[in-house]
Write an enzyme that holds these catalytic residues in place. Structure first.
Site, short mmCIF file in Angstrom:
data_model
loop_
_atom_site.label_atom_id
_atom_site.label_comp_id
_atom_site.label_asym_id
_atom_site.label_seq_id
_atom_site.Cartn_x
_atom_site.Cartn_y
_atom_site.Cartn_z
N GLY A 135 21.28 45.78 66.90
CA GLY A 135 20.62 44.63 67.12
C GLY A 135 21.36 43.36 67.17
O GLY A 135 22.20 42.97 67.79
N VAL A 194 27.45 47.02 52.55
CA VAL A 194 27.57 45.40 51.98
C VAL A 194 27.07 45.28 50.56
O VAL A 194 27.48 44.33 49.79
CB VAL A 194 26.62 44.32 52.84
CG1 VAL A 194 27.59 44.35 54.14
CG2 VAL A 194 25.38 44.54 52.84
N ALA A 205 23.52 41.27 58.00
CA ALA A 205 22.92 42.59 57.72
C ALA A 205 21.86 42.37 57.00
O ALA A 205 21.67 41.46 56.06
CB ALA A 205 24.02 43.45 56.93
N GLY A 206 20.59 43.06 56.98
CA GLY A 206 19.44 42.76 56.21
C GLY A 206 18.23 44.02 56.73
O GLY A 206 18.59 44.58 57.79
N SER A 257 15.29 33.73 58.85
CA SER A 257 14.23 34.24 59.01
C SER A 257 12.98 33.31 59.30
O SER A 257 12.93 32.29 58.41
CB SER A 257 13.66 35.66 58.35
OG SER A 257 12.19 35.84 58.65
N TYR A 315 10.95 40.61 51.18
CA TYR A 315 11.66 39.99 52.19
C TYR A 315 11.76 38.51 52.37
O TYR A 315 12.72 37.89 52.56
CB TYR A 315 11.14 40.60 53.49
CG TYR A 315 11.80 40.33 54.58
CD1 TYR A 315 13.12 40.93 54.99
CD2 TYR A 315 11.44 39.32 55.85
CE1 TYR A 315 13.79 40.68 56.35
CE2 TYR A 315 11.91 38.88 56.77
CZ TYR A 315 13.27 39.39 57.01
OH TYR A 315 14.09 39.31 58.23
N LYS A 369 15.02 36.22 51.70
CA LYS A 369 15.58 35.20 52.72
C LYS A 369 15.54 33.59 52.36
O LYS A 369 16.40 32.94 52.64
CB LYS A 369 14.73 35.58 54.02
CG LYS A 369 15.04 36.80 54.82
CD LYS A 369 16.27 36.55 55.66
CE LYS A 369 16.50 38.01 56.27
NZ LYS A 369 18.09 38.03 56.73
N GLY A 419 16.89 47.09 65.84
CA GLY A 419 16.68 48.25 65.15
C GLY A 419 15.49 48.03 64.20
O GLY A 419 14.89 49.30 63.91
P1 NAD Z 1 18.98 46.16 63.12
O1 NAD Z 1 18.11 47.12 62.08
O2 NAD Z 1 18.92 46.33 64.49
O3 NAD Z 1 20.33 45.82 62.66
C1 NAD Z 1 20.66 45.83 61.18
C2 NAD Z 1 21.88 46.36 60.78
O4 NAD Z 1 22.41 46.04 59.38
C3 NAD Z 1 21.90 47.75 61.15
O5 NAD Z 1 23.12 48.05 61.82
C4 NAD Z 1 22.10 48.52 59.77
O6 NAD Z 1 22.78 49.65 59.79
C5 NAD Z 1 22.91 47.42 58.91
N1 NAD Z 1 22.83 47.50 57.71
C6 NAD Z 1 21.67 47.66 56.90
N2 NAD Z 1 21.81 47.76 55.70
C7 NAD Z 1 23.38 47.57 55.39
C8 NAD Z 1 24.29 47.67 54.02
N3 NAD Z 1 23.60 47.96 53.14
N4 NAD Z 1 25.49 47.38 54.53
C9 NAD Z 1 26.04 47.53 55.62
N5 NAD Z 1 24.94 47.24 57.09
C10 NAD Z 1 23.81 47.48 56.66
O7 NAD Z 1 17.84 44.94 62.66
P2 NAD Z 1 18.11 43.11 63.35
O8 NAD Z 1 17.02 43.08 63.82
O9 NAD Z 1 19.18 43.11 64.22
O10 NAD Z 1 18.41 42.60 61.89
C11 NAD Z 1 19.44 41.51 61.69
C12 NAD Z 1 19.18 40.61 60.80
O11 NAD Z 1 18.15 39.72 61.60
C13 NAD Z 1 18.42 40.72 59.33
O12 NAD Z 1 19.08 40.19 58.32
C14 NAD Z 1 16.89 40.80 59.74
O13 NAD Z 1 16.49 40.20 58.69
C15 NAD Z 1 17.09 39.14 60.57
N6 NAD Z 1 15.76 39.02 61.36
C16 NAD Z 1 15.41 40.01 62.26
C17 NAD Z 1 14.34 39.58 63.14
C18 NAD Z 1 13.90 40.61 64.01
O14 NAD Z 1 12.67 40.14 64.62
N7 NAD Z 1 14.54 41.61 64.62
C19 NAD Z 1 13.48 38.61 62.77
C20 NAD Z 1 14.37 37.68 61.79
C21 NAD Z 1 15.32 37.87 61.13
#
Ligand code: NAD
Length: 657
Positions: free
Chosen positions: A420, A461, A488-489, A541, A554, A558, A591
């Protein structure tokens, strides 16, 4: 020395140039013969030109190509007769020589031919191979090296005293060849430089190289100078990352630009750094002047960059007046450091440059140790090395001054980098020239990219031990930390407060909040030493300004992270570290969102998937790349005067506006 020629393999290469490619790659496969773009090869071929006339061409290795991976297009077709005519001139400056080579090629898109082109042209053999074989530079950098060469080879080789590469060397080699060669000559040894072999076929020339170098190796073995002493040195097991980051900052300051620093604490390097005679052994010069651009003339002993800088200025002031043309001093930063605690540290503008310097110096250590065992290591005088370091052709490159990518020499760490937004951040940072450390709990991170400027590490993490190990490894790979992307989240399934278990709550807090506190705390001493100031980007977020029902854990995690970032901005401004937050919303190519969830959410709101994706004020699709590009820019000059900012990247959200 192993002969790698293989008839079955060779069958796949038909034609003179293809066989030239094959044996060049064989030479390139052996790092004791050539290292990183060193060495060069050629073949002479008669071809019909566009007018139907026969023309003799010299296909010679082009600059920028590595023998190990060279292809036919990596050889530059140069008109042979013109090169031979040039060789008869009394004088030709090296820039003029390069101009003649480039303007006498038959393919406009070919790379610039090797500076040793005229030398290849003058040798009257179809195939010519040239390497800087370790065994040969070991022998020729010793007291009485010349006598040893004569003893080993008798009449089999032409021997040429040291002279700098370029036109003068080509002329001298032609003269020595005319004076010394006979029908059984197999090659030519250039003192303190390397070796040439030649033959009627690619196989003959290659095998002569192997045989000639093997003779040198056997001689060293007979003199008990081939096997290296066994080593047992081990590095201290206390964390060294702060020391390393401090050293990198000092080196970067001396270079006037951020540098990558790579640490090699293997037993051989450590043992050499602790050698009782390291001050005499390491302070003479490189094994071949070919290495000086990558390694500088001398390594730094210990970590006193100011003292090294003063000595380098002195070296420049002493030797520049003796050079033919006026010279512009290069930066005063060392490229190789020998430190009793850290081992071998190598610096470069990029991770690739630092790795090349490491490989070269690892070989240099072996060369010095063997030459010492043979009776005394003796490198070229400083003026010869200076003339190479300040060669007109190198100075011209300096004047050209190509602008490197924005983050060249800088190091970034991204958490959650396997998927992601995190993965897109890795891409955005690599594209801007940074070296990137990617952390993820997903093991796919280790194979995300096989390239010198990326280090993927499995790391949960939420484990402080794993975070510290990852920072230690990352600092050893690249020297420190300039940029940190806290990404990471997790986004758990919707759950109302009355149903929320404490475990579920704590799990979200652990990953989205607590882990970031630990990482910020551990990264602070490294960010403080960032040559251009540290930068942190928080992936927050839309839920911070506009929380959603069912997302208590969540949204709270954040919001707390956002507050943590604001306090960090207040506390760390004096350390030149700036922290800014991005608030994405609905980034569907990640993801967090599967097709099923997307479908379910769209149906819930009575929309098509496409309408749901663009359900924002601007009506646009927000992608992970959009978020990552902005995150990277926040680390750049546009945000140089901004800290504690919160920037939405959501297409505009009515609840936020
Ligand atoms: P994603 O699931 O594609 O990526 C998240 C990555 O974090 C994954 O590769 C996962 O393996 C890794 N991860 C999870 N737990 C972990 C841990 N304990 N240690 C190490 N790595 C870990 O999701 P994304 O959407 O790319 O999310 C990334 C960030 O963006 C997050 O913080 C999420 O809250 C934020 N976000 C996403 C969206 C959205 O719509 N996708 C919106 C707002 C905020």
């Amino acid at each position: 020395m192993k002969n790698l020629w293989n008839n079955d393999e060779a069958q796949h290469y038909s034609g003179d140039l293809a066989l030239r490619v094959y044996t060049s790659r064989l030479l390139g496969r052996d790092t004791t013969l050539v290292l990183h773009g060193g060495g060069n090869t050629s073949v002479k071929i008669t071809e019909k030109n566009i007018l139907g006339e026969n023309e003799e061409l010299l296909y010679v290795k082009g600059s920028g190509w590595d023998l190990e991976t060279i292809e036919a297009g990596g050889f530059s077709p140069v008109r042979l007769q013109h090169m031979l005519a040039l060789a008869r001139l009394d004088n030709l400056s090296d820039p003029q020589m390069v101009n003649e080579m480039v303007t006498h090629m038959t393919r406009a898109s070919a790379p610039t031919p090797s500076v040793e082109t005229i030398l290849h042209a003058t040798l009257p053999y179809k195939y010519v191979d040239h390497t800087h074989a370790d065994a040969i530079v070991t022998l020729t950098n010793t007291h009485a090296g010349l006598n040893r060469v004569k003893k080993i080879y008798g009449q089999a080789v032409v021997i040429v005293p040291y002279i700098m590469p370029g036109f003068d060397l080509a002329r001298l080699c032609a003269q020595e060849f005319a004076a010394q060669a006979h029908k059984d000559t197999l090659g030519m040894i250039l003192m303190n430089h390397g070796i040439f072999s030649f033959g009627k076929t690619a196989q003959e020339s290659y095998e002569r190289m192997i045989n000639l170098v093997t003779r040198a190796e056997l001689y060293l073995a007979r003199k008990n100078a081939w096997s290296l002493p066994t080593v047992t040195a081990t590095a201290p097991d206390t964390p060294q990352r702060q020391n390393i980051a401090q050293l990198r900052r000092d080196i970067s300051n001396a270079a006037g630009t951020p540098m990558i620093l790579c640490i090699d604490a293997d037993p051989r390097s450590l043992d050499f750094a602790r050698h009782p005679d390291v001050a005499t052994l390491s302070q003479q010069g490189p094994a071949t002047p070919d290495h000086v651009i990558r390694t500088k003339r001398l390594p730094m002993l210990g970590r006193d960059v100011a003292a090294y800088t003063a000595a380098y200025k002195n070296y420049f002031d002493t030797h520049a007046p003796a050079a033919k043309e006026p010279k512009t001093m290069l930066d005063t930063a060392p490229r190789v450091v020998l430190d009793a605690e850290l081992g071998l540290c190598t610096a470069g503008r990029t991770a690739k440059d630092a790795a090349i310097a490491k490989d070269i110096y690892q070989h240099t250590i072996e060369i010095i140790l063997r030459a010492t065992a043979l009776g005394g290591w003796q490198a070229l005088p400083a003026q010869d090395i200076f003339d190479m370091e300040y060669w007109d052709l190198e100075q011209a490159k300096l004047r050209k001054g190509n602008k490197p990518p924005l983050f060249t020499g800088e190091v970034a760490l991204v958490t959650g980098a396997a998927s992601g937004i995190g993965k897109a951040c890795v891409d955005a940072l690599l594209a801007r020239g940074a070296a990137v450390i990617g952390l993820d709990i997903n093991p796919a991170i280790t194979t995300l990219y096989q390239r010198q400027d990326f280090l993927g590490q499995v790391c949960d993490v939420t484990s402080e031990t794993q975070l510290c190990t990852a920072l230690e490894n990352g600092t050893r790979a690249f020297g420190g930390l300039d940029m940190l992307i806290l990404n990471a989240g997790i986004f758990p399934a919707s759950c109302r407060i009355e149903s929320m278990t404490s475990d579920a709550w704590r799990n979200v807090m652990n990953i989205n909040l607590d882990a970031n506190l630990a990482l910020l705390r551990e990264a602070h001493p490294l960010l403080k030493h960032a040559p251009k100031g540290g930068r942190v980007v928080i992936i927050g977020s839309k839920n911070v300004p506009a929380p959603g029902p069912g997302a208590a854990a969540y949204s709270t995690s954040k919001a707390a992270l956002n507050q943590l970032a604001r306090v960090a901005a207040l506390e760390w401004g004096k350390d030149h570290i700036r922290i800014n937050s991005l608030h994405p919303n609905a980034v569907f190519d990640t993801g967090l969102w599967s097709d099923d969830i997307l479908h379910a959410r769209a149906t819930h709101y009575g929309m098509s998937v496409d309408q749901y994706k663009r359900n924002n004020v601007l009506g646009v699709d927000v992608t992970r790349r959009d978020v990552a590009e902005l995150a990277a820019e926040m680390c750049g000059p546009l945000f140089a005067k901004t800290t504690a900012a919160q920037v939405p990247v959501d297409g505009g959200n009515e609840r936020v506006i």
